[in-house]
Scaffold this active site. Structure first.
Site, short mmCIF file in Angstrom:
data_model
loop_
_atom_site.label_atom_id
_atom_site.label_comp_id
_atom_site.label_asym_id
_atom_site.label_seq_id
_atom_site.Cartn_x
_atom_site.Cartn_y
_atom_site.Cartn_z
N MET A 1 -1.99 -7.10 7.34
CA MET A 1 -3.81 -7.85 6.45
C MET A 1 -2.81 -8.42 5.19
O MET A 1 -3.62 -8.34 4.18
CB MET A 1 -4.00 -6.55 6.37
CG MET A 1 -4.59 -6.06 7.58
SD MET A 1 -5.46 -4.81 7.38
CE MET A 1 -6.20 -3.82 8.64
N SER A 2 -1.39 -8.45 5.15
CA SER A 2 -1.31 -9.10 3.92
C SER A 2 0.63 -9.60 4.09
O SER A 2 0.61 -10.33 5.21
CB SER A 2 -0.64 -7.97 2.66
OG SER A 2 0.84 -7.20 3.27
N SER B 1 0.79 -1.41 0.29
CA SER B 1 0.32 0.23 -0.05
C SER B 1 0.43 1.37 -0.09
O SER B 1 1.59 1.47 1.10
CB SER B 1 -0.95 0.48 1.09
OG SER B 1 -1.89 -0.71 0.96
N TYR C 1 -9.19 -10.24 2.83
CA TYR C 1 -10.37 -9.44 3.19
C TYR C 1 -10.82 -8.71 1.86
O TYR C 1 -12.44 -7.99 2.39
CB TYR C 1 -9.98 -7.98 3.80
CG TYR C 1 -9.15 -6.90 3.78
CD1 TYR C 1 -9.94 -6.17 2.52
CD2 TYR C 1 -7.73 -6.55 4.18
CE1 TYR C 1 -8.73 -5.64 1.73
CE2 TYR C 1 -7.34 -5.85 3.25
CZ TYR C 1 -7.49 -5.01 2.45
OH TYR C 1 -7.03 -4.04 2.02
N GLU C 2 -10.26 -8.59 0.74
CA GLU C 2 -11.18 -8.77 -0.54
C GLU C 2 -12.19 -9.82 -0.79
O GLU C 2 -13.10 -8.86 -1.74
CB GLU C 2 -10.69 -8.02 -1.84
CG GLU C 2 -9.60 -6.36 -1.42
CD GLU C 2 -8.69 -6.14 -2.07
OE1 GLU C 2 -8.57 -5.73 -3.14
OE2 GLU C 2 -7.36 -6.65 -1.93
N HIS D 1 -3.34 1.14 -4.29
CA HIS D 1 -3.09 -0.49 -5.08
C HIS D 1 -3.38 0.03 -6.90
O HIS D 1 -4.29 0.26 -6.61
CB HIS D 1 -3.88 -1.53 -4.36
CG HIS D 1 -2.41 -2.20 -3.46
ND1 HIS D 1 -1.85 -3.08 -3.37
CD2 HIS D 1 -3.28 -1.32 -2.10
CE1 HIS D 1 -1.52 -3.15 -2.34
NE2 HIS D 1 -2.29 -2.25 -1.18
N ASN E 1 2.32 3.08 10.96
CA ASN E 1 1.44 4.08 12.00
C ASN E 1 1.97 2.87 13.28
O ASN E 1 1.57 2.34 13.27
CB ASN E 1 0.28 4.02 11.35
CG ASN E 1 -0.81 2.84 11.71
OD1 ASN E 1 -0.29 2.08 10.38
ND2 ASN E 1 -0.99 1.55 12.61
N ALA F 1 2.49 -2.40 3.89
CA ALA F 1 2.80 -1.48 5.20
C ALA F 1 2.43 -1.88 6.56
O ALA F 1 0.81 -3.08 6.46
CB ALA F 1 1.46 -0.58 4.84
N HIS G 1 -5.27 -8.57 -1.22
CA HIS G 1 -5.91 -9.17 -0.10
C HIS G 1 -6.94 -10.20 0.76
O HIS G 1 -8.18 -9.96 0.14
CB HIS G 1 -5.74 -8.12 1.35
CG HIS G 1 -4.52 -6.80 0.64
ND1 HIS G 1 -5.40 -5.87 0.05
CD2 HIS G 1 -3.90 -6.31 1.69
CE1 HIS G 1 -4.39 -4.88 -0.54
NE2 HIS G 1 -2.81 -5.21 0.89
N HIS H 1 -6.53 4.60 6.61
CA HIS H 1 -5.70 3.97 5.90
C HIS H 1 -5.27 5.46 5.29
O HIS H 1 -4.18 5.51 4.20
CB HIS H 1 -6.85 3.48 4.57
CG HIS H 1 -5.88 2.60 3.66
ND1 HIS H 1 -4.50 2.42 3.72
CD2 HIS H 1 -6.35 3.19 2.14
CE1 HIS H 1 -5.13 2.09 2.38
NE2 HIS H 1 -5.17 2.01 1.10
N1 HPA Z 1 -2.80 -3.20 11.54
C1 HPA Z 1 -3.01 -3.65 10.52
N2 HPA Z 1 -2.73 -3.41 9.29
C2 HPA Z 1 -2.35 -2.08 8.66
C3 HPA Z 1 -2.11 -1.08 9.87
C4 HPA Z 1 -2.22 -1.71 10.93
O1 HPA Z 1 -2.00 -1.07 12.07
N3 HPA Z 1 -1.36 -0.04 9.29
C5 HPA Z 1 -0.95 -0.84 7.96
N4 HPA Z 1 -1.38 -1.96 8.07
#
Ligand code: HPA
Length: 290
Positions: free
Chosen positions: A227-228, A47, A102-103, A78, A251, A130, A100, A263
């Site tokens: 998440m990937s 991402s 979750y898609e 993406h 983050n 990310a 991903h 996001h």
């Molecule tokens: N959690 C899950 N997935 C993420 C995060 C997070 O804090 N930051 C970027 N992708």
């Protein structure tokens, strides 16, 4: 009436055909772009990290739409194309845009491209993502070399009948190749780019974690969360590709500070670290050319 179970091997066969067809199309593009040379690695752009596509010299862009069976990504940040070009002189394939878990749909969608890379004989996969920073001392805007992972997605791309020559029970004791990790760490040191090392935990998403979940993840040994990546590494190891992966910490994970997660923040932070990330990946891939 057919038993539901009967349709699974048929689906596997369909997937095997789709992988072969996609590989044949990309193989033609590879010949067009590289002649007799073969890509030394593929690079999956996480991402907000798609800017890496600009590091490829004389890129030939292959839209996923032009490859039947290749699932299109649906997430902002993406793109949806394979980038064929050289990185510091080394022939490589950029995977700009991933799907991903979750898609939706079968986890096999997430790893479709990995199986295509395997069919093409690409020996190594450099993944990026990310991620939220969990470990104390890890901060947004920093990079982390993944040393190992914890799969908490509750899914596996290998679920169901065995695909192709994959082993039923692939070894994951060294999922992230030692030599490749050392090469990336060395490049980072040479370039003066700070690089943490740590364990990445993959969760299913798409909601971010709760603070309680982050406390649990820290307790079980996770340094960053995302998440990937993990489904792809599992499929890549099953196929025998060497893997290396870098997280861009975008983050603080939930509850580490009072900040809510979103996001947009993730994408904004990738912009800050993107230049370092791109230099590191381009230089590291070149070392794979030997
Ligand atoms: N959690 C899950 N997935 C993420 C995060 C997070 O804090 N930051 C970027 N992708």
């Amino acid at each position: 009436m057919a038993d539901w179970w009967d349709s699974i091997p048929a689906k596997q066969e369909e997937m095997a055909v789709a992988v072969e067809e996609a590989a044949a199309i990309l193989d033609e593009c590879i010949r067009e772009r590289f002649g007799s040379a073969r890509p030394v690695a593929a690079v999956t752009m996480g991402s907000g990290l798609g800017g890496l596509a600009e590091e490829f010299d004389d890129p030939l862009l292959v839209s996923y739409e032009s490859v039947p069976g290749w699932p299109p990504p649906t997430v902002v940040g993406h793109a949806g194309e394979a980038v064929l070009g050289t990185l510091d002189g080394a022939p490589a394939i950029g995977i700009s845009g991933r799907v991903h878990l979750y898609e939706g749909g079968d986890p096999a969608r997430t790893v479709f491209y990995v199986r295509v890379l395997d069919a093409l004989g690409v020996p190594a996969l450099f993944l990026s993502n990310a991620a939220g920073a969990i470990r104390e001392g890890f901060h947004p805007g920093e990079l982390m070399l993944i040393t190992d992972h914890i799969n908490l997605t509750g899914r596996s791309p290998l679920f169901g009948p065995i695909f192709g020559d994959e082993p039923r029970f692939p070894d994951m004791s060294v999922a992230y190749d030692r030599e490749l990790r050392a090469a990336v760490a060395q490049k980072a040191a040479e370039l003066g780019i700070p690089l943490h090392q740590g364990v990445y935990v993959a969760v299913h998403g798409p909601s971010y974690e709760t603070p309680a979940e982050i406390r649990m993840l820290r307790t079980i040994g996770a340094d960053a969360v995302g998440m990937s990546t993990v489904p792809e590494v599992i499929a890549a190891r099953a196929a025998g590709l060497r893997c290396v992966a870098v997280s861009c910490l975008t983050n603080y994970a939930a509850g580490v500070t009072d900040q809510p997660l979103d996001h947009e923040e993730v994408l904004a932070t990738t912009k800050i670290v993107q230049a370092d990330f791109q230099r590191l990946v381009a230089a590291s891939v070149a070392t794979l050319a030997g």
